[in-house]
Design a protein around this motif. Structure first.
Motif, short mmCIF file in Angstrom:
data_model
loop_
_atom_site.label_atom_id
_atom_site.label_comp_id
_atom_site.label_asym_id
_atom_site.label_seq_id
_atom_site.Cartn_x
_atom_site.Cartn_y
_atom_site.Cartn_z
N ASP A 53 31.63 -19.03 31.42
CA ASP A 53 32.57 -20.18 31.83
C ASP A 53 33.52 -19.55 32.61
N LEU A 54 33.66 -20.07 33.98
CA LEU A 54 34.42 -19.56 34.86
C LEU A 54 35.90 -20.04 34.61
N VAL A 93 36.53 -22.25 42.47
CA VAL A 93 35.36 -22.67 42.26
C VAL A 93 35.31 -23.75 41.37
N VAL A 94 36.08 -23.58 40.18
CA VAL A 94 36.14 -24.73 39.01
C VAL A 94 37.04 -25.97 39.65
N GLN A 95 38.12 -25.74 40.39
CA GLN A 95 39.04 -26.79 40.70
C GLN A 95 38.18 -27.45 41.89
N GLU A 96 37.90 -26.83 42.82
CA GLU A 96 37.33 -27.47 44.04
C GLU A 96 36.10 -27.69 43.99
N LEU A 97 35.26 -27.32 43.26
CA LEU A 97 33.47 -27.73 43.21
C LEU A 97 33.12 -28.04 41.77
N GLY A 98 34.01 -27.97 40.79
CA GLY A 98 33.52 -28.34 39.46
C GLY A 98 32.31 -27.40 38.81
N VAL A 99 32.15 -26.12 39.32
CA VAL A 99 30.92 -25.24 38.75
C VAL A 99 31.80 -24.42 37.86
N ARG A 100 30.94 -24.38 36.60
CA ARG A 100 31.48 -23.75 35.38
C ARG A 100 30.87 -22.49 35.01
N SER A 101 29.31 -22.45 35.28
CA SER A 101 28.71 -21.09 34.68
C SER A 101 27.85 -20.78 36.10
N VAL A 102 27.77 -19.31 36.03
CA VAL A 102 27.08 -18.62 37.16
C VAL A 102 26.13 -17.40 36.45
#
Length: 242
Positions: A94-95, A108-117
């Motif tokens: 969880d980013l 990345v969370v705020q601008e692109l909505g990505v949470r896991s990597v």
């Protein structure tokens, strides 16, 4: 999530497809696309290649991946950077709560909505080649089986990249050998030297001037101007008869 055998069947099919791709770029594009289809948790994927301590994106499923990669390169932090630095697979469930990348993660969370990597080092026995990155818009998206399956996919990608780089090194080596041979021929004809004596002239000039041998040879072939040296049978080449 596919069962392990189902994933292996899909991976085998992808491996067969790779044989028909035209060049490494096609292979990498197929690989990142396949990641989003055969790994359920994966929404986005990309491949970064390391060259001279720099990273660049070679394949991406969409512009969001390009943006995430570019932000890592600019900030000098993120899963790619850590994977290559620490030589390991890096997983972030969880980013939004991970503190390892304080500038990259929140953006990345705020601008692109990505949470896991999850990021995999692409490597051979002797070289680190780059990284395969899988992204999800869901927190805690990748389970153990997903991560293992991604590792198998990364191995296929590493083989493709390694083959390309080996081909490039071979072309460079052959080109260097060709131009060095041409430079030897010029010296042999100009000063009546043997092949070995001509090669020694190039080596000595390269060493004395701290210039790479292939650059000395390239300059000689391009300009036909013989570097000043006293190594040609005791004769200054600039004073030697043509």
């Amino acid at each position: 999530m596919p069962e392990t055998q189902g994933f292996l069947d899909q991976l085998a099919e992808m491996a067969r497809s790779l044989e028909h791709e035209q060049g490494t770029q096609g292979t990498l594009e197929l690989a990142v696309s396949a990641a989003t289809h055969i790994i359920d948790a994966c929404d986005l994927a990309g491949v970064s290649i390391a060259r001279r301590d720099e990273l660049r994106t070679r394949a991406a499923t969409d512009d969001a991946v390009l943006a995430m990669h570019e932000l890592q390169y600019q900030l000098g932090e993120g899963p790619d950077v850590q994977t290559l630095r620490d030589h390991e697979t890096v997983y972030c469930p969880d980013l939004n709560t991970d503190q390892r990348w304080p500038r990259w993660g929140p953006r990345v969370v705020q601008e692109l909505g990505v949470r896991s990597v999850v990021s995999y080092r692409l490597f051979t026995t002797s070289d680190t080649l780059g990284a395969l990155n899988l992204f999800s818009r869901t927190p805690h998206a990748f389970d153990t089986e997903d991560i293992d399956n991604g590792l198998a996919l990364a191995a296929h990608v590493a083989v493709a990249v390694a083959e390309e780089q080996n081909d490039q090194r071979l072309h460079v080596a052959l080109a260097s050998r060709t131009v060095i041979g041409q430079a030897q021929g010029i010296l042999m004809e100009r000063f009546d030297l043997s092949a070995d004596e001509a090669f020694q002239v190039l080596i000595r000039f390269s060493t004395h001037q701290n210039i790479k041998l292939h650059r000395v040879a390239s300059q000689l072939v391009a300009t036909r101007k013989i570097p000043s040296s006293s190594d040609t049978k005791g004769t200054d080449p600039e004073q030697a008869p043509a």
